[in-house]
Design a protein around this motif. Structure first.
Motif, PDB file in Angstrom:
ATOM      1  N   UNK A   1       0.857  -1.191   0.000  1.00 16.35           N
ATOM      2  CA  UNK A   1       0.000   0.000   0.000  1.00 16.35           C
ATOM      3  C   UNK A   1       0.888   1.234   0.000  1.00 16.35           C
ATOM      4  N   UNK A   2       0.311   2.354  -0.414  1.00 22.46           N
ATOM      5  CA  UNK A   2       1.033   3.630  -0.396  1.00 22.46           C
ATOM      6  C   UNK A   2       0.028   4.710  -0.016  1.00 22.46           C
ATOM      7  N   UNK A   3       0.135   5.209   1.227  1.00 26.88           N
ATOM      8  CA  UNK A   3      -0.806   6.193   1.751  1.00 26.88           C
ATOM      9  C   UNK A   3      -0.244   7.601   1.575  1.00 26.88           C
ATOM     10  N   UNK A   4      -1.130   8.541   1.325  1.00 22.79           N
ATOM     11  CA  UNK A   4      -0.748   9.947   1.179  1.00 22.79           C
ATOM     12  C   UNK A   4      -1.841  10.826   1.776  1.00 22.79           C
ATOM     13  N   UNK A   5      -1.460  12.002   2.269  1.00 24.28           N
ATOM     14  CA  UNK A   5      -2.469  12.917   2.805  1.00 24.28           C
ATOM     15  C   UNK A   5      -2.308  14.350   2.303  1.00 24.28           C
ATOM     16  N   UNK A   6      -1.261  14.615   1.529  1.00 23.24           N
ATOM     17  CA  UNK A   6      -1.087  15.921   0.883  1.00 23.24           C
ATOM     18  C   UNK A   6      -0.485  15.722  -0.507  1.00 23.24           C
ATOM     19  N   UNK A   7      -1.125  14.865  -1.282  1.00 20.95           N
ATOM     20  CA  UNK A   7      -0.639  14.573  -2.623  1.00 20.95           C
ATOM     21  C   UNK A   7      -0.835  15.784  -3.527  1.00 20.95           C
ATOM     22  N   UNK A   8       0.226  16.135  -4.262  1.00 22.34           N
ATOM     23  CA  UNK A   8       0.143  17.242  -5.215  1.00 22.34           C
ATOM     24  C   UNK A   8      -0.877  16.962  -6.317  1.00 22.34           C
ATOM     25  N   UNK A   9      -1.390  18.022  -6.902  1.00 28.09           N
ATOM     26  CA  UNK A   9      -2.220  17.883  -8.101  1.00 28.09           C
ATOM     27  C   UNK A   9      -1.368  17.348  -9.249  1.00 28.09           C
ATOM     28  N   UNK A  10      -2.024  16.804 -10.259  1.00 33.17           N
ATOM     29  CA  UNK A  10      -1.366  16.281 -11.467  1.00 33.17           C
ATOM     30  C   UNK A  10      -0.475  15.079 -11.194  1.00 33.17           C
ATOM     31  N   UNK A  11      -0.695  14.408 -10.086  1.00 31.77           N
ATOM     32  CA  UNK A  11       0.037  13.166  -9.803  1.00 31.77           C
ATOM     33  C   UNK A  11      -0.767  12.018 -10.414  1.00 31.77           C
ATOM     34  N   UNK A  12      -0.593  11.827 -11.706  1.00 34.72           N
ATOM     35  CA  UNK A  12      -1.433  10.886 -12.444  1.00 34.72           C
ATOM     36  C   UNK A  12      -1.379   9.462 -11.936  1.00 34.72           C
ATOM     37  N   UNK A  13      -0.258   9.061 -11.321  1.00 35.70           N
ATOM     38  CA  UNK A  13      -0.156   7.696 -10.810  1.00 35.70           C
ATOM     39  C   UNK A  13      -1.102   7.451  -9.640  1.00 35.70           C
ATOM     40  N   UNK A  14      -1.299   8.492  -8.808  1.00 36.19           N
ATOM     41  CA  UNK A  14      -1.968   8.255  -7.532  1.00 36.19           C
ATOM     42  C   UNK A  14      -3.291   8.994  -7.338  1.00 36.19           C
ATOM     43  N   UNK A  15      -3.523  10.096  -8.046  1.00 37.71           N
ATOM     44  CA  UNK A  15      -4.787  10.822  -7.870  1.00 37.71           C
ATOM     45  C   UNK A  15      -6.003   9.918  -8.091  1.00 37.71           C
ATOM     46  N   UNK A  16      -5.984   8.988  -9.066  1.00 35.78           N
ATOM     47  CA  UNK A  16      -7.155   8.107  -9.214  1.00 35.78           C
ATOM     48  C   UNK A  16      -7.458   7.261  -7.973  1.00 35.78           C
ATOM     49  N   UNK A  17      -6.492   7.149  -7.069  1.00 34.42           N
ATOM     50  CA  UNK A  17      -6.686   6.349  -5.859  1.00 34.42           C
ATOM     51  C   UNK A  17      -7.006   7.224  -4.643  1.00 34.42           C
ATOM     52  N   UNK A  18      -7.215   8.525  -4.855  1.00 33.65           N
ATOM     53  CA  UNK A  18      -7.525   9.431  -3.753  1.00 33.65           C
ATOM     54  C   UNK A  18      -8.945   9.204  -3.247  1.00 33.65           C
TER      55      UNK A  18
END
Length: 354
Positions: A104-121
């Motif tokens: 797993x890879x958790x984030x709480x302040x992911x930048x915009x335009x992070x195409x790899x991870x924004x779909x998992x927000x």
């Protein structure tokens, strides 16, 4: 997969070049120097390096926990997170996570335009910003138009503070370690008064701030700003700055002088000095607050959530984080509940104080 200290200078230069070429604001939390500082205090900090041939084309700073649970670097503290990738790189999140051996890879302040991870927000939040690209005078004119009473009142309090307490002096980049200790003591007191967890009780955060206070890289420099009345510090802020962004992080003030709104005065002087230094953006960070509403000129999106691999990794992430995140979201989106929660936290803070 590298420890932060094993990253070579050529790789660091490539990282900086990728950030310089990005259309995103050059937030100092996304620079290799911030990763270096975290590596000093977080033994599980790692950097995944993606290569095309012998050329590094991507970097993912992260922390790896037990059983392959991963999270963004300095999760819960860093105000900008994500991967640094060359444009058009043919890579998906599952491939990268598999290479990192993460479930797993958790984030709480992911930048915009992070195409790899924004779909998992799971949630999108606003990070409030002050635009001083056209100079401080232009910013003040914006405030006069959108919040005329606020600006007039704050400037009047600034003058009254100078008359009643002592001549005001503002230092944008204060190097006195005693001033930083004073700020951390104020901030700890603020956390306790409001019933929130004191971040500076966590040794690694205190050590991280101390390391960053000594960091002077062009795109990631620890910056302590202090408002003095006479020779007495009244308000202070510690954050990070690049050549174009001041990332606001830990602001606080002496409670004795709260009636003068020294924190607001401090932020106006920070904006003025930042503009004079050629910095065009102050990022106030995620989280609603009255002072941010008064000062902001715009917002940037940031994201919270996680990529999870189907199976045990997903279950472990859900059990450890998702219930509390959903509860927080439920309260935040109901103003009456949010106000009641804030009152409860303050009451708890008063009970805890000696």
């Amino acid at each position: 997969m590298l420890r932060t200290e094993d990253l070579g200078e050529g790789e660091r230069e490539r990282w900086r070049a990728l950030r310089a070429a990005s259309t995103l604001p050059r937030n100092p939390f996304m620079e290799p120097e911030f990763t270096d500082a975290v590596g000093l205090v977080r033994p599980r900090a790692r950097v995944a390096v993606v290569y095309e041939g012998r050329e590094p084309v991507g970097f993912l700073p992260h922390e790896r926990g037990r059983l392959g649970q991963g999270q963004a670097l300095a999760y819960g503290v860093s105000d900008a997170q994500g991967a640094v990738l060359a444009p058009g790189l043919g890579l998906n999140a599952a491939e990268l996570m598999r290479a990192c051996s993460l479930s797993s890879f958790a984030f709480d302040n992911l930048e915009a335009d992070q195409g790899l991870f924004v779909p998992h927000a799971a949630e999108e939040y606003a990070s409030y910003v002050i635009d001083v690209e056209k100079g401080y005078e232009t910013y003040e004119s914006v405030l006069r138009a959108q919040s005329p009473k606020f600006l007039k009142t704050t400037l009047a309090k600034e003058r009254r503070l100078g008359r009643q307490v002592g001549e005001l002096r503002f230092v944008f980049d204060e190097r006195d370690p005693a001033a930083l200790r004073t700020l951390m003591a104020w901030k700890s007191g603020q956390y306790r008064r409001t019933g929130r967890r004191d971040r500076f009780v966590q040794e690694w955060i205190t050590r991280l701030v101390a390391a960053l206070a000594e960091t002077r890289a062009p795109e990631c420099a620890g910056t302590l700003s202090v408002l003095y009345a006479g020779e007495r510090p009244i308000a202070a802020h510690f954050g990070l700055r690049s050549s174009t962004v001041l990332a606001c992080w830990f602001p606080s003030y002496e409670p004795e002088f709260a009636k003068f709104s020294p924190g607001l005065v401090l932020h106006l002087r920070m904006a003025e000095s930042a503009a004079a230094e050629g910095i065009g953006l102050l990022d106030l960070g995620r989280g609603a607050a009255e002072y941010k509403d008064a000062l902001k000129t715009g917002e940037l999106p940031v994201y919270e959530g996680a990529w999870t691999r189907p199976g045990a990794g997903a279950a472990l992430y859900w059990l450890s984080r998702e219930p509390s995140r959903r509860a927080h979201h439920f309260v935040r989106n109901r103003p009456r509940l949010a106000a009641a929660a804030a009152r409860t936290l303050k009451s708890a803070g008063r009970l805890r104080r000696p």
